[in-house]
Design a protein around this motif. Structure first.
Motif, PDB file in Angstrom:
ATOM      1  N   UNK A   1      46.097 164.735  52.891  1.00 18.10           N
ATOM      2  CA  UNK A   1      47.487 164.470  54.072  1.00 18.10           C
ATOM      3  C   UNK A   1      48.334 164.086  53.656  1.00 18.10           C
ATOM      4  N   UNK A   2      49.888 164.091  54.566  1.00 16.15           N
ATOM      5  CA  UNK A   2      51.197 163.751  53.768  1.00 16.15           C
ATOM      6  C   UNK A   2      50.976 162.263  53.239  1.00 16.15           C
ATOM      7  N   UNK A   3      51.917 162.080  52.510  1.00 19.71           N
ATOM      8  CA  UNK A   3      51.568 160.624  52.067  1.00 19.71           C
ATOM      9  C   UNK A   3      53.335 159.133  51.686  1.00 19.71           C
ATOM     10  N   UNK A   4      53.815 160.467  52.944  1.00 24.81           N
ATOM     11  CA  UNK A   4      55.523 160.143  53.053  1.00 24.81           C
ATOM     12  C   UNK A   4      55.343 158.864  54.156  1.00 24.81           C
ATOM     13  N   UNK A   5      56.394 158.053  54.017  1.00 23.02           N
ATOM     14  CA  UNK A   5      56.006 156.699  54.836  1.00 23.02           C
ATOM     15  C   UNK A   5      54.766 155.171  54.645  1.00 23.02           C
ATOM     16  N   UNK A   6      54.236 155.853  54.119  1.00 18.44           N
ATOM     17  CA  UNK A   6      52.766 155.028  53.019  1.00 18.44           C
ATOM     18  C   UNK A   6      53.643 153.623  52.318  1.00 18.44           C
ATOM     19  N   UNK A   7      52.934 152.477  53.587  1.00 11.06           N
ATOM     20  CA  UNK A   7      53.165 151.095  52.630  1.00 11.06           C
ATOM     21  C   UNK A   7      51.809 150.394  51.373  1.00 11.06           C
ATOM     22  N   UNK A   8      52.415 149.830  50.619  1.00  7.17           N
ATOM     23  CA  UNK A   8      51.490 149.021  49.828  1.00  7.17           C
ATOM     24  C   UNK A   8      49.911 148.445  50.637  1.00  7.17           C
ATOM     25  N   UNK A   9      50.618 147.528  51.742  1.00  7.88           N
ATOM     26  CA  UNK A   9      49.466 147.222  52.461  1.00  7.88           C
ATOM     27  C   UNK A   9      48.594 149.328  52.716  1.00  7.88           C
ATOM     28  N   UNK A  10      49.008 150.176  53.623  1.00  5.43           N
ATOM     29  CA  UNK A  10      48.164 150.333  53.992  1.00  5.43           C
ATOM     30  C   UNK A  10      48.047 151.388  52.848  1.00  5.43           C
TER      31      UNK A  10
ATOM     32  N   UNK B   1      46.425 149.909  50.063  1.00 12.53           N
ATOM     33  CA  UNK B   1      45.236 149.750  50.260  1.00 12.53           C
ATOM     34  C   UNK B   1      44.137 149.782  50.762  1.00 12.53           C
ATOM     35  N   UNK B   2      44.475 149.694  52.507  1.00 15.68           N
ATOM     36  CA  UNK B   2      43.408 150.108  53.353  1.00 15.68           C
ATOM     37  C   UNK B   2      42.712 151.386  53.121  1.00 15.68           C
ATOM     38  N   UNK B   3      43.342 152.538  52.857  1.00 18.15           N
ATOM     39  CA  UNK B   3      43.035 153.796  53.219  1.00 18.15           C
ATOM     40  C   UNK B   3      42.268 153.739  51.529  1.00 18.15           C
ATOM     41  N   UNK B   4      42.673 152.679  50.659  1.00 15.47           N
ATOM     42  CA  UNK B   4      41.762 152.663  49.159  1.00 15.47           C
ATOM     43  C   UNK B   4      40.324 152.142  49.782  1.00 15.47           C
ATOM     44  N   UNK B   5      40.660 151.381  50.254  1.00 11.24           N
ATOM     45  CA  UNK B   5      39.122 150.954  50.453  1.00 11.24           C
ATOM     46  C   UNK B   5      38.493 151.403  51.131  1.00 11.24           C
ATOM     47  N   UNK B   6      38.952 152.627  52.437  1.00 11.19           N
ATOM     48  CA  UNK B   6      38.439 152.934  52.833  1.00 11.19           C
ATOM     49  C   UNK B   6      37.385 154.203  52.464  1.00 11.19           C
ATOM     50  N   UNK B   7      38.154 154.748  51.313  1.00 10.66           N
ATOM     51  CA  UNK B   7      37.792 156.140  50.863  1.00 10.66           C
ATOM     52  C   UNK B   7      36.834 156.392  50.382  1.00 10.66           C
ATOM     53  N   UNK B   8      37.047 154.552  48.933  1.00  8.66           N
ATOM     54  CA  UNK B   8      36.114 154.202  48.268  1.00  8.66           C
ATOM     55  C   UNK B   8      34.562 153.862  48.898  1.00  8.66           C
ATOM     56  N   UNK B   9      34.934 153.126  50.229  1.00  9.03           N
ATOM     57  CA  UNK B   9      33.768 153.015  51.024  1.00  9.03           C
ATOM     58  C   UNK B   9      33.066 154.262  51.786  1.00  9.03           C
ATOM     59  N   UNK B  10      33.484 155.063  52.097  1.00  9.81           N
ATOM     60  CA  UNK B  10      32.970 156.439  53.035  1.00  9.81           C
ATOM     61  C   UNK B  10      32.793 157.294  51.852  1.00  9.81           C
ATOM     62  N   UNK B  11      32.904 156.810  49.990  1.00  8.04           N
ATOM     63  CA  UNK B  11      32.620 157.900  49.151  1.00  8.04           C
ATOM     64  C   UNK B  11      33.234 159.582  49.684  1.00  8.04           C
ATOM     65  N   UNK B  12      34.492 160.048  50.306  1.00  4.79           N
ATOM     66  CA  UNK B  12      35.433 160.296  49.938  1.00  4.79           C
ATOM     67  C   UNK B  12      36.870 161.278  48.497  1.00  4.79           C
ATOM     68  N   UNK B  13      36.628 162.516  48.798  1.00  4.63           N
ATOM     69  CA  UNK B  13      37.892 162.956  48.067  1.00  4.63           C
ATOM     70  C   UNK B  13      39.597 162.353  48.926  1.00  4.63           C
ATOM     71  N   UNK B  14      40.421 161.690  48.297  1.00  4.10           N
ATOM     72  CA  UNK B  14      41.452 161.922  48.624  1.00  4.10           C
ATOM     73  C   UNK B  14      42.708 162.604  48.139  1.00  4.10           C
ATOM     74  N   UNK B  15      43.211 163.674  49.199  1.00  6.49           N
ATOM     75  CA  UNK B  15      44.438 164.465  48.243  1.00  6.49           C
ATOM     76  C   UNK B  15      46.074 164.044  49.073  1.00  6.49           C
ATOM     77  N   UNK B  16      47.079 164.172  48.067  1.00  3.15           N
ATOM     78  CA  UNK B  16      48.238 163.584  49.094  1.00  3.15           C
ATOM     79  C   UNK B  16      49.100 165.061  49.708  1.00  3.15           C
TER      80      UNK B  16
END
Length: 289
Positions: free
Chosen positions: A88-97, A99-114
């Motif tokens: 998914x695109x990473x343009x426009x992400x903030x520091x708060x978002x 952290x949110x997506x990092x925690x969610x990814x770790x909790x769901x045990x999924x990989x994330x590519x930008x």
């Protein structure tokens, strides 16, 4: 049927329309459709955001197919349907978002590519680096990009136009490589109907960096009159990520029609491409687009 004209950008000869469609059709007949789910060896496919073009940032509301407002919505949905990760695109992400997506990814045990835009001029490098930093903090280690954006045959109409694009793309890739190596994040350039396979392979050889590779789209290069296996042979040594799809072609008075079709119903030798990618990169991700 008249022959296709040679590529105006170089002297590399193209197939005739008749020959191209004939060869593509032979590939279709050779497919063993029931085998395709097994070729991924129970590896969960990821999902590219472009698979949800109408639902991504959708303004309309639907109880059955609600829109996705951001990457967090997409990640939650893809987890619910059993996907292994998202691109998914990473343009426009903030520091708060981030952290949110990092925690969610770790909790769901999924990989994330930008997915990130390639800088077209040096003044865009600062913003590019900011996006790389945030992406890394979210747990992203691979960023997919495209060099040109639009299709080559729609945007470039002369050899001079192509050479200008090529020179600028090579220059900017050299500038971004320093940022990527500094932050240890990989950039994967897609064969996005802009580079032909031998040109993209030459680009990889020229940059010669462990941080720059390829997002191999299984079907895009057909639009440039390349057989998928030819594209695979040239780009597999540099593959970081993939866009999984199957394609079909049929005759058309002004050329041929090309369309994405359900996996196993087209001309792509999925098994060969998947296995070859794994041979060159055992940690490769397969992202359905």
């Amino acid at each position: 049927m008249e022959e296709y004209k040679k590529n105006p950008f170089d002297s590399y000869p193209l197939n005739t329309r008749r020959k191209f469609i004939k060869n593509a059709s032979l590939g279709l007949m050779a497919m063993t459709i029931p085998e395709f789910p097994a070729i991924f060896d129970n590896t969960k496919l990821g999902i590219v955001v472009h698979s949800y073009g109408k639902r991504w940032h959708a303004s309309h509301q639907s109880s059955d197919y609600p829109g996705f407002s951001d990457a967090s919505d997409l990640l939650a949905h893809c987890h619910a349907i059993g996907a292994g990760g998202i691109q998914v695109g990473v343009d426009g992400w903030t520091e708060d978002f981030t952290k949110k997506i990092r925690d969610q990814r770790e909790r769901l045990d999924m990989y994330l590519e930008g997915s990130i835009g390639m800088p077209k001029k040096e003044t865009e490098l600062v913003d590019f680096e900011k996006q790389v930093v945030l992406a890394k903090e979210a747990g992203i280690r691979i960023l997919r990009t495209v060099s040109l954006g639009p299709r080559r045959y729609e945007a470039l109409h002369s050899r001079e136009a192509f050479l200008t694009f090529q020179k600028q793309a090579i220059h900017m890739l050299g500038k971004t490589e320093g940022i990527l190596s500094k932050h240890k994040v990989k950039l994967a350039i897609e064969n996005h109907k802009d580079w032909r396979a031998h040109e993209l392979a030459q680009l990889m050889k020229g940059i010669s960096s462990e941080w720059v590779g390829v997002t191999l789209d299984f079907g895009n290069s057909i639009a440039l009159m390349e057989q998928p296996v030819h594209t695979l042979q040239l780009l597999a040594p540099y593959v970081f990520s993939t866009h999984v799809k199957d394609m079909a072609v049929r005759p058309y008075p002004e050329g041929f029609q090309l369309s994405e079709v359900p996996l196993g119903e087209g001309l792509i030798d999925l098994k060969k491409i998947v296995n070859t990618c794994k041979e060159h990169n055992p940690s490769i991700t397969f992202n359905l687009e």
